[in-house]
Design an enzyme around this catalytic site. Structure first.
Site, PDB file in Angstrom:
ATOM      1  N   PRO A   2      41.297   9.015  38.284  1.00 37.32           N
ATOM      2  CA  PRO A   2      41.366   9.583  39.639  1.00 37.32           C
ATOM      3  C   PRO A   2      40.049  10.259  40.017  1.00 37.32           C
ATOM      4  CG  PRO A   2      43.190  10.365  38.264  1.00 37.32           C
ATOM      5  CD  PRO A   2      42.240   9.640  37.364  1.00 37.32           C
ATOM      6  N   GLU A   3      39.620  10.035  41.266  1.00 40.96           N
ATOM      7  CA  GLU A   3      38.416  10.688  41.785  1.00 40.96           C
ATOM      8  C   GLU A   3      38.850  11.609  42.929  1.00 40.96           C
ATOM      9  OE1 GLU A   3      35.224   7.796  42.399  1.00 40.96           O
ATOM     10  OE2 GLU A   3      36.063   6.519  40.833  1.00 40.96           O
ATOM     11  N   LYS A  72      37.713  17.687  40.546  1.00 46.94           N
ATOM     12  CA  LYS A  72      38.879  16.871  40.181  1.00 46.94           C
ATOM     13  C   LYS A  72      39.982  17.712  39.543  1.00 46.94           C
ATOM     14  CE  LYS A  72      36.081  12.930  38.937  1.00 46.94           C
ATOM     15  NZ  LYS A  72      35.969  11.925  37.869  1.00 46.94           N
ATOM     16  N   ARG A 295      28.907   2.093  32.427  1.00 48.56           N
ATOM     17  CA  ARG A 295      29.883   1.844  33.490  1.00 48.56           C
ATOM     18  C   ARG A 295      29.426   0.630  34.289  1.00 48.56           C
ATOM     19  NH1 ARG A 295      32.715   6.484  34.461  1.00 48.56           N
ATOM     20  NH2 ARG A 295      34.277   5.043  35.272  1.00 48.56           N
TER      21      ARG A 295
END
Ligand code: ZN
Length: 305
Positions: A2-3, A72, A295
Site C-alpha cells: 500500500p502507498e 504510510k 524494483r
C-alpha cells in the site's frame, strides 16, 4: 505494498466507522506483530507475549476518538492519551465489519482463484471487538506489518513517524519547495528520488511509475538533467496522480482491500505500472521495464523522454 492513496483510503473509510467506538476486547493471535512503547522495534520478530498482554489490557474499555494518516502509517487515536500506530507494510489489511455483517465473505486477495472467506482467517492476527458487537480485523499474509501502542506524549519519539519527507498532497507542499528538494538531490535517478520516503512521503513503485508517465519523463533520468518545464510537469503529476488515485480508493494490486472488503478502482487506470510488454494506452508502443535498485520500473519509450 500500500502507498499513500491506499493508506488514505483505509483512514478515510475507517474514520467515521471507528469514531466513538468503545473497545470491549482485543484478541492478539500473533504477539510478534505487537509492540508497546515508542522505541520498540517496528516489527518485533520474536514472539512478545508480555507486550501483547499489555496492549490488550491497556486498550480494554477505551474509546476511539479519531483516525489519521502520516505517510504510510495509520494513527488510531484513543481517549486517555494513547494512540495505536498501524503499519500495513507489504500485505497488511484492516477490515471492519458491523455485528450483522460478521458472516460476510470477503475476497482477501485480488487473484482470480481466491475464494471469498469469512473472518477471522488464518491470516487474521489481531481482532478488536467493540461494545456494539462490531469488529476490526488486522490481517497480514506475510506478517511484515505491525501495531504499536504509544502514549500521546511519546509520539514525538516514534522514529518511523519522524523520518518522512513532506506530505505531497498538503497545500504547503508547493512548487518552490519541490524545486528546492530536487536541487538537493541532483545525482539521483528520478524514480528513486520519488520513491525515497525521506524525500517525499508515501510514494512507492506503483505511483512513481504512474507519476512519471503523466510527467512524460523516463524513470532513469537524472534529477539535474530535468528542464524547468519538466520539473513543473513532475510537480503537477505528483499532485494529480495521487489525488486521482485517492478518488478511486487506491489500487488493488495483490493484497490491498478496503476496510469494507471492497477493492480500490485505480488499478484499471494504470498507464504503465505492471503493464510491461503491453501497448501504451496513449501511443500504442510497447511498454518497457527496467530495474531500479531491485524494483521494476515500467515506462513508455515514446511518450516519456
Ligand atoms: Zn506511449
Amino acid at each position: 505494498m500500500p502507498e499513500l492513496p491506499e493508506v488514505e483510503t483505509v483512514v478515510s473509510e475507517l474514520r467515521p466507522l471507528l469514531k466513538n467506538k468503545v473497545i470491549r476486547q482485543v484478541e492478539v493471535r500473533s504477539p510478534k506483530l505487537i509492540a508497546v512503547g515508542p522505541l520498540t522495534l517496528s516489527n518485533v520478530r520474536k514472539s512478545n507475549s508480555v507486550a501483547a498482554k499489555k496492549f490488550a489490557q491497556i486498550l480494554k474499555g477505551k474509546k476511539i476518538t479519531g483516525v489519521q494518516r502520516r505517510a504510510k502509517l495509520i494513527i488510531i487515536d484513543i481517549a486517555g492519551k494513547f494512540a495505536i500506530l498501524v503499519h500495513l507494510k507489504m500485505t497488511g489489511q484492516l477490515i471492519f465489519l458491523e455485528k450483522k455483517q460478521l458472516n460476510k465473505k470477503i475476497k482477501l486477495l485480488n487473484i482470480e482463484t481466491f475464494q471469498p472467506i469469512t473472518l477471522p482467517s488464518k491470516w487474521t492476527h489481531v481482532i478488536f471487538t467493540f461494545t456494539d458487537g462490531s469488529k476490526l480485523f488486522f490481517n497480514d499474509l506475510r506478517q511484515f506489518g505491525y501495531l504499536k501502542l504509544v502514549k500521546d506524549s511519546e509520539i514525538d519519539q516514534v522514529k518511523e513517524l519522524n523520518e518522512f519527507g513532506p506530505e505531497p498532497l498538503k497545500i504547503n507542499f508547493a512548487i518552490a519547495k519541490f524545486i528546492n528538494i530536487l536541487s538537493k538531490r541532483p545525482k539521483m535517478k528520478v524514480k528513486l528520488f520519488l520513491m525515497d520516503p525521506k524525500i517525499i512521503a508515501g510514494i512507492g513503485n506503483i505511483y512513481s511509475d504512474e507519476i512519471l508517465f503523466f510527467a512524460k519523463i523516463r524513470p532513469g533520468r537524472i534529477v539535474k538533467t530535468l528542464t524547468k518545464s519538466e520539473e513543473q510537469r513532475l510537480f503537477k503529476a505528483i499532485k494529480e496522480v495521487l489525488k486521482d488515485a485517492v478518488r478511486h480508493n487506491g489500487s488493488s494490486v495483490g493484497d490491498f482491500v478496503r476496510p469494507s472488503g471492497a477493492w480500490g478502482k485505480y488499478g484499471r487506470l494504470h498507464k504503465v505500472y505492471g503493464r510491461a510488454g503491453l501497448k501504451c494506452k496513449v501511443c500504442g508502443s510497447i511498454i518497457k521495464s527496467m530495474k531500479f535498485s531491485g524494483r521494476t520500473g515500467s515506462f513508455c519509450p515514446v511518450c516519456q523522454k
